[in-house]
Design a protein around this motif. Structure first.
Motif, PDB file in Angstrom:
ATOM      1  N   THR A 124      -3.555   8.921 -15.549  1.00 55.34           N
ATOM      2  CA  THR A 124      -4.047   8.983 -16.921  1.00 55.34           C
ATOM      3  C   THR A 124      -3.391   7.944 -17.814  1.00 55.34           C
ATOM      4  OG1 THR A 124      -2.384  10.628 -17.519  1.00 55.34           O
ATOM      5  CG2 THR A 124      -4.517  11.460 -16.728  1.00 55.34           C
ATOM      6  N   GLU A 125      -2.366   7.306 -17.323  1.00 60.48           N
ATOM      7  CA  GLU A 125      -1.618   6.312 -18.101  1.00 60.48           C
ATOM      8  C   GLU A 125      -2.166   4.910 -17.871  1.00 60.48           C
ATOM      9  OE1 GLU A 125       0.801   7.367 -20.127  1.00 60.48           O
ATOM     10  OE2 GLU A 125       0.542   9.406 -19.405  1.00 60.48           O
ATOM     11  N   ASN A 126      -1.857   4.016 -18.793  1.00 60.24           N
ATOM     12  CA  ASN A 126      -2.125   2.596 -18.613  1.00 60.24           C
ATOM     13  C   ASN A 126      -1.278   2.132 -17.430  1.00 60.24           C
ATOM     14  OD1 ASN A 126      -2.032  -0.190 -18.683  1.00 60.24           O
ATOM     15  ND2 ASN A 126      -1.613  -0.321 -20.870  1.00 60.24           N
ATOM     16  N   PRO A 127      -1.885   1.607 -16.355  1.00 60.85           N
ATOM     17  CA  PRO A 127      -1.110   1.225 -15.172  1.00 60.85           C
ATOM     18  C   PRO A 127       0.024   0.240 -15.473  1.00 60.85           C
ATOM     19  CG  PRO A 127      -3.458   0.931 -14.771  1.00 60.85           C
ATOM     20  CD  PRO A 127      -3.297   1.329 -16.209  1.00 60.85           C
ATOM     21  N   GLU A 128      -0.127  -0.566 -16.503  1.00 66.38           N
ATOM     22  CA  GLU A 128       0.923  -1.526 -16.844  1.00 66.38           C
ATOM     23  C   GLU A 128       2.105  -0.852 -17.532  1.00 66.38           C
ATOM     24  OE1 GLU A 128      -0.610  -4.939 -18.869  1.00 66.38           O
ATOM     25  OE2 GLU A 128      -2.122  -5.284 -17.335  1.00 66.38           O
ATOM     26  N   ASN A 129       1.957   0.432 -17.854  1.00 64.21           N
ATOM     27  CA  ASN A 129       3.030   1.154 -18.516  1.00 64.21           C
ATOM     28  C   ASN A 129       3.565   2.294 -17.650  1.00 64.21           C
ATOM     29  OD1 ASN A 129       4.760   1.186 -20.678  1.00 64.21           O
ATOM     30  ND2 ASN A 129       3.451   2.476 -21.941  1.00 64.21           N
ATOM     31  N   VAL A 130       3.343   2.184 -16.325  1.00 64.60           N
ATOM     32  CA  VAL A 130       3.910   3.118 -15.355  1.00 64.60           C
ATOM     33  C   VAL A 130       4.941   2.341 -14.551  1.00 64.60           C
ATOM     34  CG1 VAL A 130       3.456   4.608 -13.373  1.00 64.60           C
ATOM     35  CG2 VAL A 130       1.786   4.481 -15.239  1.00 64.60           C
ATOM     36  N   TRP A 131       6.164   2.866 -14.529  1.00 63.93           N
ATOM     37  CA  TRP A 131       7.314   2.160 -13.971  1.00 63.93           C
ATOM     38  C   TRP A 131       7.932   2.940 -12.828  1.00 63.93           C
ATOM     39  CZ3 TRP A 131       8.344  -2.621 -15.860  1.00 63.93           C
ATOM     40  CH2 TRP A 131       7.703  -2.962 -17.052  1.00 63.93           C
ATOM     41  N   VAL A 132       8.078   2.308 -11.689  1.00 63.68           N
ATOM     42  CA  VAL A 132       8.801   2.875 -10.555  1.00 63.68           C
ATOM     43  C   VAL A 132      10.242   2.411 -10.725  1.00 63.68           C
ATOM     44  CG1 VAL A 132       9.021   2.945  -8.056  1.00 63.68           C
ATOM     45  CG2 VAL A 132       6.752   2.789  -9.108  1.00 63.68           C
ATOM     46  N   ILE A 133      11.178   3.387 -10.849  1.00 59.45           N
ATOM     47  CA  ILE A 133      12.553   3.009 -11.186  1.00 59.45           C
ATOM     48  C   ILE A 133      13.585   3.450 -10.144  1.00 59.45           C
ATOM     49  CG2 ILE A 133      12.004   2.928 -13.641  1.00 59.45           C
ATOM     50  CD1 ILE A 133      13.585   5.554 -13.970  1.00 59.45           C
ATOM     51  N   GLY A 134      13.132   3.917  -8.980  1.00 56.50           N
ATOM     52  CA  GLY A 134      14.070   4.218  -7.901  1.00 56.50           C
ATOM     53  C   GLY A 134      14.218   5.694  -7.634  1.00 56.50           C
ATOM     54  N   GLY A 135      14.977   5.971  -6.646  1.00 57.00           N
ATOM     55  CA  GLY A 135      15.804   5.205  -5.766  1.00 57.00           C
ATOM     56  C   GLY A 135      15.044   4.550  -4.618  1.00 57.00           C
ATOM     57  N   ALA A 136      15.819   4.235  -3.601  1.00 61.25           N
ATOM     58  CA  ALA A 136      15.323   3.426  -2.497  1.00 61.25           C
ATOM     59  C   ALA A 136      14.098   4.031  -1.821  1.00 61.25           C
ATOM     60  CB  ALA A 136      16.423   3.200  -1.467  1.00 61.25           C
ATOM     61  N   SER A 137      14.095   5.329  -1.568  1.00 58.25           N
ATOM     62  CA  SER A 137      12.944   5.933  -0.886  1.00 58.25           C
ATOM     63  C   SER A 137      11.707   5.929  -1.781  1.00 58.25           C
ATOM     64  CB  SER A 137      13.263   7.349  -0.401  1.00 58.25           C
ATOM     65  OG  SER A 137      13.544   8.197  -1.493  1.00 58.25           O
ATOM     66  N   VAL A 138      11.893   6.059  -3.073  1.00 65.95           N
ATOM     67  CA  VAL A 138      10.758   5.999  -4.010  1.00 65.95           C
ATOM     68  C   VAL A 138      10.217   4.573  -4.061  1.00 65.95           C
ATOM     69  CG1 VAL A 138      10.020   6.331  -6.406  1.00 65.95           C
ATOM     70  CG2 VAL A 138      11.577   7.970  -5.334  1.00 65.95           C
ATOM     71  N   TYR A 139      11.103   3.593  -4.132  1.00 64.97           N
ATOM     72  CA  TYR A 139      10.646   2.207  -4.083  1.00 64.97           C
ATOM     73  C   TYR A 139       9.856   1.950  -2.799  1.00 64.97           C
ATOM     74  CZ  TYR A 139      13.724   0.688  -7.940  1.00 64.97           C
ATOM     75  OH  TYR A 139      14.332   0.500  -9.149  1.00 64.97           O
ATOM     76  N   ALA A 140      10.415   2.357  -1.668  1.00 68.09           N
ATOM     77  CA  ALA A 140       9.758   2.102  -0.383  1.00 68.09           C
ATOM     78  C   ALA A 140       8.368   2.733  -0.344  1.00 68.09           C
ATOM     79  CB  ALA A 140      10.614   2.635   0.763  1.00 68.09           C
ATOM     80  N   ALA A 141       8.233   3.914  -0.881  1.00 66.97           N
ATOM     81  CA  ALA A 141       6.949   4.621  -0.856  1.00 66.97           C
ATOM     82  C   ALA A 141       5.956   4.077  -1.870  1.00 66.97           C
ATOM     83  CB  ALA A 141       7.179   6.113  -1.105  1.00 66.97           C
ATOM     84  N   MET A 142       6.434   3.542  -2.983  1.00 68.59           N
ATOM     85  CA  MET A 142       5.545   3.178  -4.086  1.00 68.59           C
ATOM     86  C   MET A 142       5.252   1.680  -4.220  1.00 68.59           C
ATOM     87  SD  MET A 142       4.876   6.148  -5.542  1.00 68.59           S
ATOM     88  CE  MET A 142       4.314   5.890  -7.195  1.00 68.59           C
ATOM     89  N   LEU A 143       6.006   0.820  -3.548  1.00 68.39           N
ATOM     90  CA  LEU A 143       5.799  -0.622  -3.750  1.00 68.39           C
ATOM     91  C   LEU A 143       4.380  -1.055  -3.415  1.00 68.39           C
ATOM     92  CD1 LEU A 143       9.042  -2.519  -2.739  1.00 68.39           C
ATOM     93  CD2 LEU A 143       8.125  -2.048  -5.004  1.00 68.39           C
ATOM     94  N   GLY A 144       3.756  -0.401  -2.464  1.00 65.18           N
ATOM     95  CA  GLY A 144       2.380  -0.747  -2.116  1.00 65.18           C
ATOM     96  C   GLY A 144       1.395  -0.509  -3.241  1.00 65.18           C
ATOM     97  N   GLN A 145       1.784   0.284  -4.223  1.00 66.25           N
ATOM     98  CA  GLN A 145       0.931   0.574  -5.379  1.00 66.25           C
ATOM     99  C   GLN A 145       1.220  -0.356  -6.564  1.00 66.25           C
ATOM    100  OE1 GLN A 145      -1.449   2.937  -5.070  1.00 66.25           O
ATOM    101  NE2 GLN A 145      -0.707   3.180  -2.978  1.00 66.25           N
ATOM    102  N   CYS A 146       2.311  -1.102  -6.489  1.00 63.58           N
ATOM    103  CA  CYS A 146       2.745  -1.941  -7.603  1.00 63.58           C
ATOM    104  C   CYS A 146       2.067  -3.306  -7.570  1.00 63.58           C
ATOM    105  CB  CYS A 146       4.265  -2.122  -7.570  1.00 63.58           C
ATOM    106  SG  CYS A 146       5.171  -0.603  -7.877  1.00 63.58           S
ATOM    107  N   GLN A 147       1.824  -3.825  -8.751  1.00 65.76           N
ATOM    108  CA  GLN A 147       1.273  -5.169  -8.892  1.00 65.76           C
ATOM    109  C   GLN A 147       2.330  -6.184  -9.308  1.00 65.76           C
ATOM    110  OE1 GLN A 147      -1.883  -5.971  -7.922  1.00 65.76           O
ATOM    111  NE2 GLN A 147      -1.742  -3.860  -7.205  1.00 65.76           N
ATOM    112  N   LYS A 148       3.416  -5.687  -9.944  1.00 66.30           N
ATOM    113  CA  LYS A 148       4.510  -6.554 -10.388  1.00 66.30           C
ATOM    114  C   LYS A 148       5.829  -5.870 -10.115  1.00 66.30           C
ATOM    115  CE  LYS A 148       2.716  -9.365 -14.139  1.00 66.30           C
ATOM    116  NZ  LYS A 148       2.780  -9.638 -15.573  1.00 66.30           N
ATOM    117  N   ILE A 149       6.853  -6.703 -10.003  1.00 63.97           N
ATOM    118  CA  ILE A 149       8.217  -6.208  -9.878  1.00 63.97           C
ATOM    119  C   ILE A 149       9.087  -7.056 -10.800  1.00 63.97           C
ATOM    120  CG2 ILE A 149      10.192  -5.885  -8.347  1.00 63.97           C
ATOM    121  CD1 ILE A 149       8.144  -5.612  -6.043  1.00 63.97           C
TER     122      ILE A 149
END
Length: 167
Positions: free
Chosen positions: A89-114
């Motif tokens: 429901t949020e603007n995708p550019e305003n959703v932030w993956v902030i960690g930890g390592a397992s969350v990054y590993a699981a979510m990076l495929g959904q990210c457009q920028k880092i």
């Protein structure tokens, strides 16, 4: 969706469930970018924050496998798909993956920028690492700041973007 992370030259991001560096300019940048947005954070990373409290002025979605997890000021998801449904429901550019390592590993495929703060040092004994984006053809550097010196550390702000799917 965007990930934001601070890492040393070897892509280390943590040690003993804590951050590796204390850089006020980096923390200010983190607050400026993520405030009024949604952050997706792992439970252990949430616990590592002061008092284990959620980040203020942000919607906090906590990923945890514990179905009994409850904490004031956070929403929880027990899997990646649930977190994505909550954040949709949020603007995708305003959703932030902030960690930890397992969350990054699981979510990076959904990210457009880092947004990476690259500290130009090596941390001995680090026990948590971020994927090496320079070795991953899915990512390319979009920008690199000039080195900054603060708190005895040299660092740069590096922005990566997902490369277009060529197939």
């Amino acid at each position: 969706m965007t990930a934001i992370v601070s890492a040393d030259q070897n892509w280390a991001i943590g040690k003993d469930n804590g951050l590796l560096f204390s850089i006020p300019t980096d923390m200010c940048r983190f607050r400026k970018l993520t405030t009024n947005g949604t952050v997706i954070i792992g439970r252990k990373t949430l616990d590592s924050l002061p008092g284990g409290r959620p980040l203020p002025k942000r919607r906090n979605i906590v990923l945890t496998h514990n179905p009994a997890f409850a904490r004031e000021g956070v929403e929880f998801a027990d899997n990646i798909e649930a977190a994505l449904r909550m954040a949709v429901t949020e603007n995708p550019e305003n959703v932030w993956v902030i960690g930890g390592a397992s969350v990054y590993a699981a979510m990076l495929g959904q990210c457009q920028k880092i947004f990476l703060t690259r500290v130009l040092a090596e941390v001995e004994g680090a026990d948590v690492f971020f994927p090496n984006l320079d070795a991953d053809p899915a990512w390319k550097r979009l920008s690199v700041s000039q080195p900054v010196f603060e708190n005895g550390l040299r660092f740069q702000f590096v922005t990566y973007g997902r490369t277009p799917n060529l197939f």
